[in-house]
Design a protein around this motif. Structure first.
Motif, PDB file in Angstrom:
ATOM      1  N   GLU A  31      16.927 -14.418 -54.081  1.00 45.63           N
ATOM      2  CA  GLU A  31      18.230 -14.794 -53.544  1.00 45.63           C
ATOM      3  C   GLU A  31      19.377 -14.661 -54.554  1.00 45.63           C
ATOM      4  OE1 GLU A  31      18.679 -15.801 -50.224  1.00 45.63           O
ATOM      5  OE2 GLU A  31      16.597 -15.214 -49.976  1.00 45.63           O
ATOM      6  N   ILE A  32      19.408 -13.586 -55.320  1.00 48.93           N
ATOM      7  CA  ILE A  32      20.532 -13.346 -56.225  1.00 48.93           C
ATOM      8  C   ILE A  32      21.713 -12.858 -55.384  1.00 48.93           C
ATOM      9  CG2 ILE A  32      19.830 -10.995 -56.775  1.00 48.93           C
ATOM     10  CD1 ILE A  32      20.915 -11.487 -59.608  1.00 48.93           C
ATOM     11  N   MET A  33      22.890 -13.361 -55.670  1.00 48.07           N
ATOM     12  CA  MET A  33      24.081 -13.010 -54.883  1.00 48.07           C
ATOM     13  C   MET A  33      24.697 -11.719 -55.420  1.00 48.07           C
ATOM     14  SD  MET A  33      25.723 -13.799 -52.324  1.00 48.07           S
ATOM     15  CE  MET A  33      27.241 -13.581 -51.488  1.00 48.07           C
ATOM     16  N   ILE A  34      24.778 -10.710 -54.554  1.00 44.55           N
ATOM     17  CA  ILE A  34      25.414  -9.442 -54.883  1.00 44.55           C
ATOM     18  C   ILE A  34      26.780  -9.448 -54.208  1.00 44.55           C
ATOM     19  CG2 ILE A  34      25.203  -6.928 -54.780  1.00 44.55           C
ATOM     20  CD1 ILE A  34      22.940  -8.408 -56.351  1.00 44.55           C
ATOM     21  N   SER A  35      27.844  -9.315 -54.998  1.00 45.30           N
ATOM     22  CA  SER A  35      29.192  -9.393 -54.438  1.00 45.30           C
ATOM     23  C   SER A  35      29.942  -8.079 -54.617  1.00 45.30           C
ATOM     24  CB  SER A  35      29.969 -10.537 -55.101  1.00 45.30           C
ATOM     25  OG  SER A  35      30.121 -10.275 -56.482  1.00 45.30           O
ATOM     26  N   THR A  36      31.034  -7.948 -53.885  1.00 44.40           N
ATOM     27  CA  THR A  36      31.810  -6.711 -53.919  1.00 44.40           C
ATOM     28  C   THR A  36      32.688  -6.602 -55.151  1.00 44.40           C
ATOM     29  OG1 THR A  36      33.583  -7.744 -52.634  1.00 44.40           O
ATOM     30  CG2 THR A  36      31.911  -6.517 -51.416  1.00 44.40           C
ATOM     31  N   GLY A  37      32.997  -7.695 -55.795  1.00 40.79           N
ATOM     32  CA  GLY A  37      33.956  -7.701 -56.893  1.00 40.79           C
ATOM     33  C   GLY A  37      33.507  -7.028 -58.165  1.00 40.79           C
ATOM     34  N   LYS A  38      32.210  -7.048 -58.454  1.00 40.99           N
ATOM     35  CA  LYS A  38      31.732  -6.449 -59.702  1.00 40.99           C
ATOM     36  C   LYS A  38      30.250  -6.148 -59.609  1.00 40.99           C
ATOM     37  CE  LYS A  38      30.745 -10.868 -61.857  1.00 40.99           C
ATOM     38  NZ  LYS A  38      30.794 -11.666 -63.059  1.00 40.99           N
ATOM     39  N   GLU A  39      29.805  -5.242 -60.485  1.00 38.31           N
ATOM     40  CA  GLU A  39      28.383  -4.908 -60.554  1.00 38.31           C
ATOM     41  C   GLU A  39      27.602  -6.102 -61.080  1.00 38.31           C
ATOM     42  OE1 GLU A  39      28.401  -0.167 -61.575  1.00 38.31           O
ATOM     43  OE2 GLU A  39      28.050  -1.568 -63.192  1.00 38.31           O
ATOM     44  N   THR A  40      26.365  -6.210 -60.650  1.00 38.46           N
ATOM     45  CA  THR A  40      25.471  -7.238 -61.173  1.00 38.46           C
ATOM     46  C   THR A  40      24.703  -6.619 -62.332  1.00 38.46           C
ATOM     47  OG1 THR A  40      25.283  -8.245 -58.992  1.00 38.46           O
ATOM     48  CG2 THR A  40      23.569  -8.788 -60.598  1.00 38.46           C
ATOM     49  N   ILE A  41      24.685  -7.305 -63.469  1.00 37.08           N
ATOM     50  CA  ILE A  41      23.981  -6.811 -64.651  1.00 37.08           C
ATOM     51  C   ILE A  41      22.870  -7.797 -64.986  1.00 37.08           C
ATOM     52  CG2 ILE A  41      24.177  -6.187 -67.078  1.00 37.08           C
ATOM     53  CD1 ILE A  41      27.146  -5.518 -66.466  1.00 37.08           C
ATOM     54  N   LEU A  42      21.642  -7.270 -65.106  1.00 39.38           N
ATOM     55  CA  LEU A  42      20.465  -8.102 -65.365  1.00 39.38           C
ATOM     56  C   LEU A  42      19.772  -7.668 -66.653  1.00 39.38           C
ATOM     57  CD1 LEU A  42      18.913  -7.996 -61.783  1.00 39.38           C
ATOM     58  CD2 LEU A  42      20.321  -9.812 -62.752  1.00 39.38           C
TER      59      LEU A  42
END
Length: 111
Positions: free
Chosen positions: A90-101
């Motif tokens: 359930e990690i939140m992916i949003s439109t504002g920025k890339e998700t970095i893991l």
């Protein structure tokens, strides 16, 4: 009358196109060994329950890029032979920025 009919059909078609487009984002990151911090070449990173499947293998430096990931809550699984499977729920992916893991895998204790 014909002009109004064509305008209405055009608007309905346009709304159908807009509605069928899914908003997506990119997830990027690096997978390493938890103890040595060395890059894990070929580790598999997959978005669970995606269709078609969204996944990639890590490159020679342990980096991965997942493109066209639907915005919203997503679960990600990282695996590699000889290591414990790692899952992010359930990690939140949003439109504002890339998700970095940055992900560190533990060596499997199963012999």
């Amino acid at each position: 009358m014909k002009r109004i009919f064509l305008t209405v059909i055009g608007i309905i078609s346009f709304l159908g196109i807009i509605q069928s487009q899914t908003i997506t984002q990119t997830i990027r990151g690096k997978v390493v060994d938890a103890v040595t911090q060395e890059a894990l070449i070929g580790a598999s990173v997959v978005i669970l329950n995606s269709y078609p499947t969204i996944g990639r293998a890590c490159d020679i430096d342990g980096y991965f890029i997942l493109e066209k990931v639907p915005v919203g809550r997503q679960s990600i699984q990282v695996s590699m032979i000889g290591y414990e499977t790692y899952q992010i729920n359930e990690i939140m992916i949003s439109t504002g920025k890339e998700t970095i893991l940055d992900i560190a895998l533990q060596i499997s204790s199963i012999e």
